[in-house]
Write a protein that holds these residues in place. Structure first.
Motif, mmCIF file in Angstrom:
data_model
loop_
_atom_site.group_PDB
_atom_site.id
_atom_site.type_symbol
_atom_site.label_atom_id
_atom_site.label_comp_id
_atom_site.label_asym_id
_atom_site.label_seq_id
_atom_site.Cartn_x
_atom_site.Cartn_y
_atom_site.Cartn_z
ATOM 1 N N LEU A 1 0.203 11.211 6.949
ATOM 2 C CA LEU A 1 1.633 10.922 7.096
ATOM 3 C C LEU A 1 2.345 11.139 5.770
ATOM 4 O O LEU A 1 1.816 10.839 4.700
ATOM 5 C CB LEU A 1 1.833 9.479 7.567
ATOM 6 N N ARG A 2 3.556 11.677 5.856
ATOM 7 C CA ARG A 2 4.332 11.969 4.649
ATOM 8 C C ARG A 2 5.260 10.796 4.340
ATOM 9 O O ARG A 2 5.889 10.244 5.234
ATOM 10 C CB ARG A 2 5.156 13.235 4.842
ATOM 11 N N VAL A 3 5.307 10.457 3.059
ATOM 12 C CA VAL A 3 6.207 9.405 2.575
ATOM 13 C C VAL A 3 7.191 10.053 1.609
ATOM 14 O O VAL A 3 6.804 10.663 0.626
ATOM 15 C CB VAL A 3 5.404 8.291 1.858
ATOM 16 N N PRO A 4 8.502 9.966 1.904
ATOM 17 C CA PRO A 4 9.168 9.129 2.920
ATOM 18 C C PRO A 4 9.526 9.859 4.214
ATOM 19 O O PRO A 4 10.169 9.268 5.080
ATOM 20 C CB PRO A 4 10.446 8.727 2.198
ATOM 21 N N GLU A 5 9.152 11.148 4.367
ATOM 22 C CA GLU A 5 9.618 11.910 5.523
ATOM 23 C C GLU A 5 9.234 11.251 6.844
ATOM 24 O O GLU A 5 10.084 11.093 7.746
ATOM 25 C CB GLU A 5 9.062 13.341 5.468
ATOM 26 N N ASP A 6 7.964 10.872 6.992
ATOM 27 C CA ASP A 6 7.512 10.234 8.238
ATOM 28 C C ASP A 6 7.668 8.714 8.193
ATOM 29 O O ASP A 6 8.055 8.094 9.194
ATOM 30 C CB ASP A 6 6.042 10.575 8.491
ATOM 31 N N VAL A 7 7.334 8.141 7.045
ATOM 32 C CA VAL A 7 7.413 6.681 6.883
ATOM 33 C C VAL A 7 8.006 6.377 5.514
ATOM 34 O O VAL A 7 7.476 6.832 4.487
ATOM 35 C CB VAL A 7 6.023 6.025 6.996
ATOM 36 N N ALA A 8 9.106 5.644 5.506
ATOM 37 C CA ALA A 8 9.663 5.143 4.243
ATOM 38 C C ALA A 8 8.986 3.817 3.918
ATOM 39 O O ALA A 8 8.671 3.042 4.830
ATOM 40 C CB ALA A 8 11.171 4.950 4.361
ATOM 41 N N ILE A 9 8.743 3.563 2.629
ATOM 42 C CA ILE A 9 8.070 2.317 2.255
ATOM 43 C C ILE A 9 8.696 1.736 1.002
ATOM 44 O O ILE A 9 9.041 2.469 0.070
ATOM 45 C CB ILE A 9 6.542 2.545 2.071
ATOM 46 N N ILE A 10 8.859 0.420 1.015
ATOM 47 C CA ILE A 10 9.427 -0.286 -0.139
ATOM 48 C C ILE A 10 8.600 -1.552 -0.385
ATOM 49 O O ILE A 10 8.128 -2.187 0.565
ATOM 50 C CB ILE A 10 10.914 -0.628 0.090
ATOM 51 N N GLY A 11 8.407 -1.884 -1.654
ATOM 52 C CA GLY A 11 7.646 -3.068 -2.025
ATOM 53 C C GLY A 11 8.529 -4.170 -2.582
ATOM 54 O O GLY A 11 9.740 -4.212 -2.354
ATOM 55 N N PHE A 12 7.902 -5.063 -3.327
ATOM 56 C CA PHE A 12 8.603 -6.225 -3.902
ATOM 57 C C PHE A 12 7.833 -6.640 -5.146
ATOM 58 O O PHE A 12 6.626 -6.838 -5.078
ATOM 59 C CB PHE A 12 8.619 -7.371 -2.892
ATOM 60 N N ASP A 13 8.476 -6.719 -6.277
ATOM 61 C CA ASP A 13 7.970 -7.225 -7.564
ATOM 62 C C ASP A 13 8.286 -6.294 -8.730
ATOM 63 O O ASP A 13 8.331 -6.729 -9.874
ATOM 64 C CB ASP A 13 6.452 -7.489 -7.580
ATOM 65 N N ASP A 14 8.439 -4.992 -8.470
ATOM 66 C CA ASP A 14 8.703 -4.011 -9.523
ATOM 67 C C ASP A 14 7.663 -4.070 -10.635
ATOM 68 O O ASP A 14 7.994 -4.142 -11.816
ATOM 69 C CB ASP A 14 10.114 -4.191 -10.109
ATOM 70 N N ILE A 15 6.375 -4.031 -10.236
ATOM 71 C CA ILE A 15 5.328 -3.951 -11.256
ATOM 72 C C ILE A 15 5.350 -2.562 -11.886
ATOM 73 O O ILE A 15 5.875 -1.604 -11.319
ATOM 74 C CB ILE A 15 3.934 -4.275 -10.676
ATOM 75 N N ASP A 16 4.769 -2.443 -13.048
ATOM 76 C CA ASP A 16 4.851 -1.202 -13.817
ATOM 77 C C ASP A 16 4.288 -0.004 -13.052
ATOM 78 O O ASP A 16 4.813 1.112 -13.134
ATOM 79 C CB ASP A 16 4.106 -1.386 -15.141
ATOM 80 N N GLU A 17 3.242 -0.219 -12.284
ATOM 81 C CA GLU A 17 2.571 0.880 -11.584
ATOM 82 C C GLU A 17 3.476 1.597 -10.596
ATOM 83 O O GLU A 17 3.246 2.777 -10.274
ATOM 84 C CB GLU A 17 1.337 0.329 -10.867
ATOM 85 N N THR A 18 4.519 0.922 -10.102
ATOM 86 C CA THR A 18 5.382 1.536 -9.089
ATOM 87 C C THR A 18 6.128 2.752 -9.620
ATOM 88 O O THR A 18 6.559 3.596 -8.848
ATOM 89 C CB THR A 18 6.407 0.513 -8.565
ATOM 90 N N GLN A 19 6.266 2.851 -10.939
ATOM 91 C CA GLN A 19 6.955 4.000 -11.531
ATOM 92 C C GLN A 19 6.065 5.234 -11.626
ATOM 93 O O GLN A 19 6.548 6.328 -11.920
ATOM 94 C CB GLN A 19 7.441 3.650 -12.936
#
Length: 337
Positions: free
Chosen positions: A265-283
């Motif tokens: 599955l392609r992100v975000p084309e097929d599935v958009a995803i969002i997290g919570f916390d803004d840890i450094d790894e998300t960048q």
């Protein structure tokens, strides 16, 4: 033999009191005298006897940070922020982790620590209002972190869980997504991050005129990457249709991202995803992860400031403060077409 204040004073040609003033960074020491003392300290390799200083002053200039688990990147980065904020106030930080077991958490609270620390920052996990006496019995100032609310005389600093999760859900709904997974629920939880973030998710759906579909609310036990990946693999295996994921923390979002990509599955084309916390790894994930910044640095700074105020205020009466810090939506590639 250990180097003493007497040795430093003798080499610098000053009194022991003057050496003590320099070591304790008193402002009223002449620059030339301070330089001579510091040179003598460097030459002799002198280190202050912190235990003796603690006995004299009644303070250690050390605070404890009690958190559930350093494997959770949010708590690791919170610890870093606390240490930085404490250092600015002249304090060191002792970190204690108690895991996700209630009995271990209570045992950690009951450990003797008055001689070790001046105060405690405590991120409550499993305790609730019925355990207020355990917290009240702690013999040093305490500032609470997290969602559990207690009515006793303790300051409390936390994030806007419900509002942040609602903003995350509204973000993907604004992209036209209508089958939105809530990843990270804790069934039966009433107070806690999972419950509050689920409230925000449901509020956003209701405002958009969409039903809350129970098959889209996916439980995840400990919020670690592997658990997020396993929950997502199970969801895909069950054939549940969805086009977006609101993950209740970044770690499970990153695990889910991996599972989605493994499934083709392609992100975000097929599935958009969002997290919570803004840890450094998300960048640095592929794609970079949209998230909610809960104000971690401000939580750390506010909590340390409150704790130091209580420590230095001694037994003076005070009105406990409850501080909710602002959050920020951080859109990145995982929701940007």
């Amino acid at each position: 033999m250990a180097v003493t204040l007497h040795d430093v004073a003798r080499l610098a040609g000053v009194s022991i009191k003057t050496v003590s003033n320099v070591v304790n960074d008193h402002p009223y020491v002449r620059d030339e005298t301070r330089r001579r003392v510091l040179d003598a300290i460097a030459a002799l390799g002198y280190t202050p006897n912190l235990s003796a200083r603690s006995l004299r002053s009644g303070r250690t200039n050390v605070i404890a940070l009690m958190i559930p688990d350093l494997r959770n990147a949010y708590f690791a980065e919170l610890a870093d922020a606390v240490m930085r904020a404490a250092a600015e106030r002249g304090y060191s930080v002792l970190i204690e982790q108690f895991g996700d077991d209630r009995e271990h958490e209570i045992a950690a609270l009951r450990r003797p620590r008055p001689q070790l620390v001046d105060g405690v920052l405590y991120s409550v996990l499993a305790l609730d209002q019925d355990d207020e006496d355990v917290i009240a019995a702690m013999p040093v100032p305490v500032v609470l972190l997290g969602e559990r609310i207690f009515t006793g005389p303790r300051d409390h600093v936390t994030m806007r869980n419900t509002e942040g999760a609602r903003a995350a859900t509204e973000h993907v709904l604004g992209l036209g997504r209508r089958r939105v997974v809530a990843l990270g629920a804790h069934p039966g939880e009433v107070i806690g991050s999972a419950a509050l973030r689920l409230d925000g998710y449901r509020a956003a759906l209701e405002a958009a005129g969409l039903p809350s579909d129970e098959e889209l609310i996916v439980p995840v036990g400990s919020w670690l990457r592997r658990n997020g990946a396993e929950a997502m693999r199970d969801l895909l295996a069950n054939g549940v249709g969805f086009d977006a994921v609101v993950a209740f923390n970044d770690a499970i979002a990153l695990g889910a991202l991996r599972a989605l990509q493994e499934a083709g599955l392609r992100v975000p084309e097929d599935v958009a995803i969002i997290g919570f916390d803004d840890i450094d790894e998300t960048q640095y994930s592929m794609p970079t992860l949209s998230t909610i910044d809960p104000g971690r640095a401000e939580i750390a700074r506010t909590a340390v400031d409150l704790l130091v105020r209580r420590i230095e205020g001694g037994t003076a009466p005070f009105t406990p403060e409850r501080v909710l810090v602002p959050y920020r939506l951080v859109p990145r590639e995982s929701t940007a077409l």
